[in-house]
Motif scaffolding. Structure first.
Motif, PDB file in Angstrom:
ATOM      1  N   ALA A  20      -0.482   0.048  -2.361  1.00  0.00           N
ATOM      2  CA  ALA A  20      -1.537   0.250  -3.358  1.00  0.00           C
ATOM      3  C   ALA A  20      -2.201   1.606  -3.170  1.00  0.00           C
ATOM      4  O   ALA A  20      -2.456   2.325  -4.149  1.00  0.00           O
ATOM      5  CB  ALA A  20      -2.567  -0.877  -3.283  1.00  0.00           C
ATOM      6  N   ASP A  21      -2.457   1.971  -1.928  1.00  0.00           N
ATOM      7  CA  ASP A  21      -3.087   3.261  -1.640  1.00  0.00           C
ATOM      8  C   ASP A  21      -2.212   4.411  -2.120  1.00  0.00           C
ATOM      9  O   ASP A  21      -2.693   5.331  -2.784  1.00  0.00           O
ATOM     10  CB  ASP A  21      -3.357   3.370  -0.139  1.00  0.00           C
ATOM     11  N   VAL A  22      -0.925   4.352  -1.817  1.00  0.00           N
ATOM     12  CA  VAL A  22       0.005   5.408  -2.228  1.00  0.00           C
ATOM     13  C   VAL A  22       0.108   5.480  -3.752  1.00  0.00           C
ATOM     14  O   VAL A  22       0.165   6.561  -4.337  1.00  0.00           O
ATOM     15  CB  VAL A  22       1.399   5.197  -1.593  1.00  0.00           C
ATOM     16  N   LEU A  52      -5.489  -3.290  -4.619  1.00  0.00           N
ATOM     17  CA  LEU A  52      -4.609  -4.398  -4.245  1.00  0.00           C
ATOM     18  C   LEU A  52      -4.566  -5.430  -5.360  1.00  0.00           C
ATOM     19  O   LEU A  52      -3.503  -5.971  -5.673  1.00  0.00           O
ATOM     20  CB  LEU A  52      -5.084  -5.031  -2.935  1.00  0.00           C
ATOM     21  N   ASP A  53      -5.702  -5.673  -5.992  1.00  0.00           N
ATOM     22  CA  ASP A  53      -5.742  -6.604  -7.130  1.00  0.00           C
ATOM     23  C   ASP A  53      -4.786  -6.171  -8.236  1.00  0.00           C
ATOM     24  O   ASP A  53      -4.057  -6.984  -8.800  1.00  0.00           O
ATOM     25  CB  ASP A  53      -7.147  -6.709  -7.711  1.00  0.00           C
ATOM     26  N   GLU A  54      -4.809  -4.881  -8.574  1.00  0.00           N
ATOM     27  CA  GLU A  54      -3.935  -4.382  -9.643  1.00  0.00           C
ATOM     28  C   GLU A  54      -2.464  -4.545  -9.273  1.00  0.00           C
ATOM     29  O   GLU A  54      -1.620  -4.737 -10.146  1.00  0.00           O
ATOM     30  CB  GLU A  54      -4.234  -2.913  -9.931  1.00  0.00           C
ATOM     31  N   LEU A  55      -2.161  -4.481  -7.998  1.00  0.00           N
ATOM     32  CA  LEU A  55      -0.782  -4.611  -7.542  1.00  0.00           C
ATOM     33  C   LEU A  55      -0.304  -6.056  -7.568  1.00  0.00           C
ATOM     34  O   LEU A  55       0.826  -6.327  -7.964  1.00  0.00           O
ATOM     35  CB  LEU A  55      -0.649  -4.042  -6.123  1.00  0.00           C
ATOM     36  N   VAL A  56      -1.169  -6.994  -7.191  1.00  0.00           N
ATOM     37  CA  VAL A  56      -0.701  -8.363  -7.006  1.00  0.00           C
ATOM     38  C   VAL A  56      -1.157  -9.355  -8.067  1.00  0.00           C
ATOM     39  O   VAL A  56      -0.690 -10.494  -8.075  1.00  0.00           O
ATOM     40  CB  VAL A  56      -1.092  -8.921  -5.613  1.00  0.00           C
ATOM     41  N   LYS A  57      -2.053  -8.953  -8.950  1.00  0.00           N
ATOM     42  CA  LYS A  57      -2.573  -9.900  -9.936  1.00  0.00           C
ATOM     43  C   LYS A  57      -1.957  -9.699 -11.312  1.00  0.00           C
ATOM     44  O   LYS A  57      -1.698  -8.580 -11.737  1.00  0.00           O
ATOM     45  CB  LYS A  57      -4.084  -9.735 -10.103  1.00  0.00           C
TER      46      LYS A  57
END
Length: 77
Positions: free
Chosen positions: A51-53, A58-63
């Protein structure tokens, strides 16, 4: 499934190959491919680094939009 779709979309939006993302995160390209293909789960710390890269949360990545957190391969929304 949400993670795999989001990861690929965000990676492509950042004009990054799987290898480039893997190098920046410090993991192997096959791991990135496996996450994108929904055949392997990732550690939370790895997801935070991805997510940082990719410049997202993290929400945008996994939700899923309006959905619940889904870290596991077989998570059902």
């Amino acid at each position: 499934m949400v993670l795999s779709k989001n990861l690929k979309l965000l990676r492509e939006q950042n004009n990054m190959t799987q290898q480039e993302l893997a190098d920046k995160v410090g993991v192997s390209r096959p791991l990135i491919a496996a996450i994108e293909n929904d055949t392997k789960s990732a550690k939370v710390q790895t997801l935070i680094q991805i997510a940082d890269v990719l410049g997202c949360t993290l929400d945008e990545l996994v939700k899923e939009k309006g959905g619940q957190l889904c870290f596991q391969k077989n998570c059902k929304n």
